[in-house]
Design a protein around this motif. Structure first.
Motif, PDB file in Angstrom:
ATOM      1  N   UNK A   1       0.816  -1.219   0.000  1.00  0.00           N
ATOM      2  CA  UNK A   1       0.000   0.000   0.000  1.00  0.00           C
ATOM      3  C   UNK A   1       0.850   1.268   0.000  1.00  0.00           C
ATOM      4  N   UNK A   2       1.984   1.236   0.675  1.00  0.00           N
ATOM      5  CA  UNK A   2       2.870   2.405   0.709  1.00  0.00           C
ATOM      6  C   UNK A   2       3.373   2.755  -0.684  1.00  0.00           C
ATOM      7  N   UNK A   3       3.739   1.761  -1.477  1.00  0.00           N
ATOM      8  CA  UNK A   3       4.224   2.046  -2.834  1.00  0.00           C
ATOM      9  C   UNK A   3       3.086   2.369  -3.787  1.00  0.00           C
ATOM     10  N   UNK A   4       1.843   2.216  -3.311  1.00  0.00           N
ATOM     11  CA  UNK A   4       0.695   2.622  -4.113  1.00  0.00           C
ATOM     12  C   UNK A   4       0.103   1.539  -4.976  1.00  0.00           C
ATOM     13  N   UNK A   5       0.458   0.280  -4.713  1.00  0.00           N
ATOM     14  CA  UNK A   5      -0.008  -0.792  -5.593  1.00  0.00           C
ATOM     15  C   UNK A   5      -1.379  -1.332  -5.205  1.00  0.00           C
ATOM     16  N   UNK A   6      -1.645  -1.469  -3.912  1.00  0.00           N
ATOM     17  CA  UNK A   6      -2.939  -1.961  -3.436  1.00  0.00           C
ATOM     18  C   UNK A   6      -3.432  -1.064  -2.313  1.00  0.00           C
ATOM     19  N   UNK A   7      -4.692  -1.189  -2.003  1.00  0.00           N
ATOM     20  CA  UNK A   7      -5.264  -0.499  -0.857  1.00  0.00           C
ATOM     21  C   UNK A   7      -4.944  -1.283   0.409  1.00  0.00           C
ATOM     22  N   UNK A   8      -4.740  -0.586   1.516  1.00  0.00           N
ATOM     23  CA  UNK A   8      -4.383  -1.247   2.775  1.00  0.00           C
ATOM     24  C   UNK A   8      -5.477  -2.168   3.289  1.00  0.00           C
ATOM     25  N   UNK A   9      -6.702  -2.031   2.780  1.00  0.00           N
ATOM     26  CA  UNK A   9      -7.801  -2.898   3.206  1.00  0.00           C
ATOM     27  C   UNK A   9      -8.073  -4.028   2.223  1.00  0.00           C
ATOM     28  N   UNK A  10      -7.241  -4.152   1.199  1.00  0.00           N
ATOM     29  CA  UNK A  10      -7.407  -5.220   0.203  1.00  0.00           C
ATOM     30  C   UNK A  10      -7.281  -6.582   0.886  1.00  0.00           C
ATOM     31  N   UNK A  11      -8.260  -7.499   0.704  1.00  0.00           N
ATOM     32  CA  UNK A  11      -8.212  -8.794   1.407  1.00  0.00           C
ATOM     33  C   UNK A  11      -6.964  -9.615   1.096  1.00  0.00           C
ATOM     34  N   UNK A  12      -6.527  -9.607  -0.175  1.00  0.00           N
ATOM     35  CA  UNK A  12      -5.321 -10.347  -0.540  1.00  0.00           C
ATOM     36  C   UNK A  12      -4.101  -9.775   0.182  1.00  0.00           C
ATOM     37  N   UNK A  13      -4.039  -8.452   0.240  1.00  0.00           N
ATOM     38  CA  UNK A  13      -2.935  -7.821   0.969  1.00  0.00           C
ATOM     39  C   UNK A  13      -3.011  -8.142   2.454  1.00  0.00           C
ATOM     40  N   UNK A  14      -4.198  -8.096   3.042  1.00  0.00           N
ATOM     41  CA  UNK A  14      -4.328  -8.336   4.479  1.00  0.00           C
ATOM     42  C   UNK A  14      -3.895  -9.751   4.848  1.00  0.00           C
ATOM     43  N   UNK A  15      -4.221 -10.731   3.991  1.00  0.00           N
ATOM     44  CA  UNK A  15      -3.751 -12.100   4.259  1.00  0.00           C
ATOM     45  C   UNK A  15      -2.224 -12.164   4.146  1.00  0.00           C
ATOM     46  N   UNK A  16      -1.701 -11.482   3.135  1.00  0.00           N
ATOM     47  CA  UNK A  16      -0.248 -11.452   2.958  1.00  0.00           C
ATOM     48  C   UNK A  16       0.414 -10.774   4.145  1.00  0.00           C
ATOM     49  N   UNK A  17      -0.150  -9.669   4.570  1.00  0.00           N
ATOM     50  CA  UNK A  17       0.391  -8.915   5.709  1.00  0.00           C
ATOM     51  C   UNK A  17       0.416  -9.778   6.962  1.00  0.00           C
ATOM     52  N   UNK A  18      -0.683 -10.480   7.217  1.00  0.00           N
ATOM     53  CA  UNK A  18      -0.748 -11.338   8.404  1.00  0.00           C
ATOM     54  C   UNK A  18       0.339 -12.411   8.346  1.00  0.00           C
TER      55      UNK A  18
ATOM     56  N   UNK B   1       9.590  -1.540  10.652  1.00  0.00           N
ATOM     57  CA  UNK B   1       8.620  -1.082  11.646  1.00  0.00           C
ATOM     58  C   UNK B   1       7.914   0.170  11.133  1.00  0.00           C
ATOM     59  N   UNK B   2       8.674   1.065  10.502  1.00  0.00           N
ATOM     60  CA  UNK B   2       8.060   2.267   9.926  1.00  0.00           C
ATOM     61  C   UNK B   2       7.098   1.900   8.798  1.00  0.00           C
ATOM     62  N   UNK B   3       7.476   0.951   7.950  1.00  0.00           N
ATOM     63  CA  UNK B   3       6.583   0.487   6.882  1.00  0.00           C
ATOM     64  C   UNK B   3       5.301  -0.078   7.482  1.00  0.00           C
ATOM     65  N   UNK B   4       5.448  -0.821   8.552  1.00  0.00           N
ATOM     66  CA  UNK B   4       4.271  -1.394   9.228  1.00  0.00           C
ATOM     67  C   UNK B   4       3.326  -0.294   9.682  1.00  0.00           C
ATOM     68  N   UNK B   5       3.872   0.791  10.208  1.00  0.00           N
ATOM     69  CA  UNK B   5       3.037   1.908  10.637  1.00  0.00           C
ATOM     70  C   UNK B   5       2.398   2.618   9.450  1.00  0.00           C
ATOM     71  N   UNK B   6       3.174   2.828   8.391  1.00  0.00           N
ATOM     72  CA  UNK B   6       2.647   3.475   7.189  1.00  0.00           C
ATOM     73  C   UNK B   6       1.439   2.730   6.629  1.00  0.00           C
ATOM     74  N   UNK B   7       1.422   1.413   6.752  1.00  0.00           N
ATOM     75  CA  UNK B   7       0.425   0.600   6.062  1.00  0.00           C
ATOM     76  C   UNK B   7      -0.658   0.046   6.980  1.00  0.00           C
ATOM     77  N   UNK B   8      -0.602   0.403   8.252  1.00  0.00           N
ATOM     78  CA  UNK B   8      -1.563  -0.126   9.214  1.00  0.00           C
ATOM     79  C   UNK B   8      -2.858   0.687   9.199  1.00  0.00           C
ATOM     80  N   UNK B   9      -3.960   0.002   9.482  1.00  0.00           N
ATOM     81  CA  UNK B   9      -5.253   0.680   9.644  1.00  0.00           C
ATOM     82  C   UNK B   9      -5.669   0.707  11.114  1.00  0.00           C
ATOM     83  N   UNK B  10      -4.769   0.276  11.991  1.00  0.00           N
ATOM     84  CA  UNK B  10      -5.066   0.184  13.420  1.00  0.00           C
ATOM     85  C   UNK B  10      -4.299   1.236  14.197  1.00  0.00           C
TER      86      UNK B  10
END
Length: 520
Positions: A398-415, A449-458
């Motif tokens: 999401x930081x690089x602008x490729x997907x939305x931070x709430x995208x389900x595929x991204x969220x599974x990948x993130x987890x 850690x900074x990337x994690x903050x940039x892309x978090x919705x929490x």
């Protein structure tokens, strides 16, 4: 054996032995040596079993910037912004770290700012006296928002774009470069041991004294496009995009297109255009047979080194290709505004092909995580799931602008990235986070850690990241590159400007999107 051949063989062996020795010693530079006290903080070697490391001298948070007369560039707009933002921040430790980190690139790394006859800015990484295409982009990105208030700052960034363009035109596969070679002096900057072990094509590049390191990566070229678009987006001006810039973009687009060929296609067309091999004790610093593992056609762009400068395992990096999609489209926007419609179309066509290929070949069924993005694939059906700390990474999509931070595929990948499914995810007594092969097991990068903050919705997760980042400075007031999972006090690279700019940019981002988290 004829004498001349014997002498040549002996000379070659001598060169190889010297290269091996310097390559081995280069691993001790700069991360395994003491770093002198700088701007109010100090770090010294210690006997922790993991290397590289420093032992922090914990000091109270405070102003650790160089004195104004010692700063390499001064921007009143940036200094005024720091004063205005910190005055509103509720956490004084967070405010102090922000005040030290945001201006660190300006304070310490502007090695050259030339306004005549053309704008040119040489920006070193910090404790390595060379200019990386990737690092220099991220180092100045936070300052784009202040260019309209500071003409000199705008010229500095314009100069960085000009120098990146010159470097791309000199060697499109180069990743970092020397300062004085462009002026014809042929003078190497800083330590040269990292260049002394080139072989084959890369050895020939060593003879070109412009190049400091030739680790071609897709994200380095994307970073050049990213800075150009950031400048354009902030100014809506085309004054930074002359004929040299157009030529550099054409070369980047052509090179990325060429690198969509698979191994068999390369062989049919006379062999690979890029090879890299060196004598080294670290496999991550070289490519097998100079070209890496074979790959089959996917439509994606081959790369050989990650944003950490470590060798890829498989040639198609999903995060790097995702970033390329975004920046090719951005570059097409500038090219269209310049009337370069054919080149813009070429960029958009390549972006569309790569985007389609990412979903066709880069989405995999993981044994425990389900359907997620892979980290690297080879086109034969093989993939590796992991993540590396620096952007572009899977975490940073999401930081690089490729997907939305709430995208389900991204969220599974993130987890999955933030779990034991990722071999480079670590959790220790200090905190948890993502590292990588660069430092090995147990080392967590502050960038991740900074990337994690940039892309978090929490909000809760973001606040945890901010606490981790501040605590991991152990009173120095600056970001480092990595720290050991059980003790913030063991850390590497006390002067790395990319990490400082990234943290500063994170605070600016939060001030725009979630001001209630940092302001009273």
């Amino acid at each position: 054996m004829p004498r001349i051949r014997l002498q040549s063989t002996i000379a070659f062996i001598a060169v190889c032995c010297a290269a091996l020795a310097t390559s081995a010693s280069s691993r001790e530079h700069p991360v395994c040596q003491a770093h002198p006290s700088r701007s109010g903080y100090a770090a010294a070697p210690n006997q922790h079993p993991a290397c590289p490391k420093y032992r922090a001298n914990a000091e109270p948070f405070g102003d650790a910037r160089p004195l104004p007369a010692e700063r390499t560039f001064v921007s009143p707009a940036v200094d005024n912004a720091i004063q205005a933002i910190t005055a509103k921040m509720k956490d004084q430790s967070l405010a102090a770290v922000f005040a030290n980190t945001l201006p660190n690139t300006l304070d310490t790394t502007v090695s050259l700012f030339q306004q005549y006859p053309t704008l040119s800015s040489y920006i070193i990484t910090g404790d390595i006296n060379a200019m990386w295409l990737r690092d220099s982009t991220y180092q100045v990105l936070p300052y784009l928002r202040y260019m309209q208030q500071d003409a000199n700052l705008r010229n500095l960034i314009h100069g960085a774009i000009n120098r990146q363009v010159q470097y791309v035109l000199s060697d499109v596969y180069g990743s970092s470069f020397n300062r004085d070679a462009l002026s014809g002096t042929g003078v190497f900057d800083g330590d040269s041991t990292w260049r002394s072990s080139f072989l084959g094509t890369s050895y020939n590049a060593m003879l070109n004294k412009i190049v400091y390191e030739r680790k071609y990566s897709v994200d380095s070229l994307s970073a050049v496009m990213k800075l150009s678009y950031g400048f354009y987006n902030a100014t809506r001006s085309l004054d930074a995009f002359d004929s040299n810039w157009v030529a550099a973009m054409a070369l980047i687009i052509d090179t990325l297109q060429i690198q969509t060929q698979d191994t068999a296609q390369e062989d049919k067309n006379g062999g690979p255009q890029y090879t890299f091999q060196r004598l080294t004790v670290e496999p991550k610093d070289s490519l097998i047979h100079g070209r890496g593992y074979p790959c089959s056609y996917t439509g994606m762009i081959k790369g050989f080194f990650r944003a950490s400068d470590d060798a890829q395992i498989y040639c198609f990096s999903i995060p790097a290709n995702a970033m390329a999609v975004v920046e090719l489209r951005h570059t097409a926007e500038i090219l269209t505004a310049l009337g370069q419609s054919a080149l813009a179309t070429q960029a958009l066509t390549l972006a569309a092909s790569v985007d389609q290929a990412i979903y066709a070949h880069g989405v995999v069924q993981h044994r425990t995580a389900g359907q997620i993005f892979a980290y690297e694939v080879d086109g034969f059906g093989n993939y590796i799931f992991m993540d590396d700390a620096p952007a572009p990474s899977l975490l940073s999509l999401p930081y690089v602008g490729y997907v939305n931070a709430s995208d389900p595929l991204y969220l599974r990948t993130r987890a999955a990235v933030l779990s034991n499914a990722n071999p480079w995810y670590f959790s220790g007594a200090a905190t948890d986070g993502v590292g990588g092969a660069h430092y090995g097991t147990g080392w967590i990068w502050q960038l991740s850690i900074a990337v994690r903050a940039f892309t978090s919705t929490s909000d809760t997760e973001i606040l945890k990241c901010l606490k981790d980042l501040v605590d991991s400075t152990v009173g120095t007031g600056f970001m480092h590159e990595a720290f050991y999972l059980d003790d913030y006090g063991y850390y590497s690279r006390p002067w790395v400007a990319w990490g400082n700019s990234f943290f500063g940019d994170l605070i600016l981002y939060l001030s725009d999107t979630r001001p209630y988290l940092i302001y009273t």
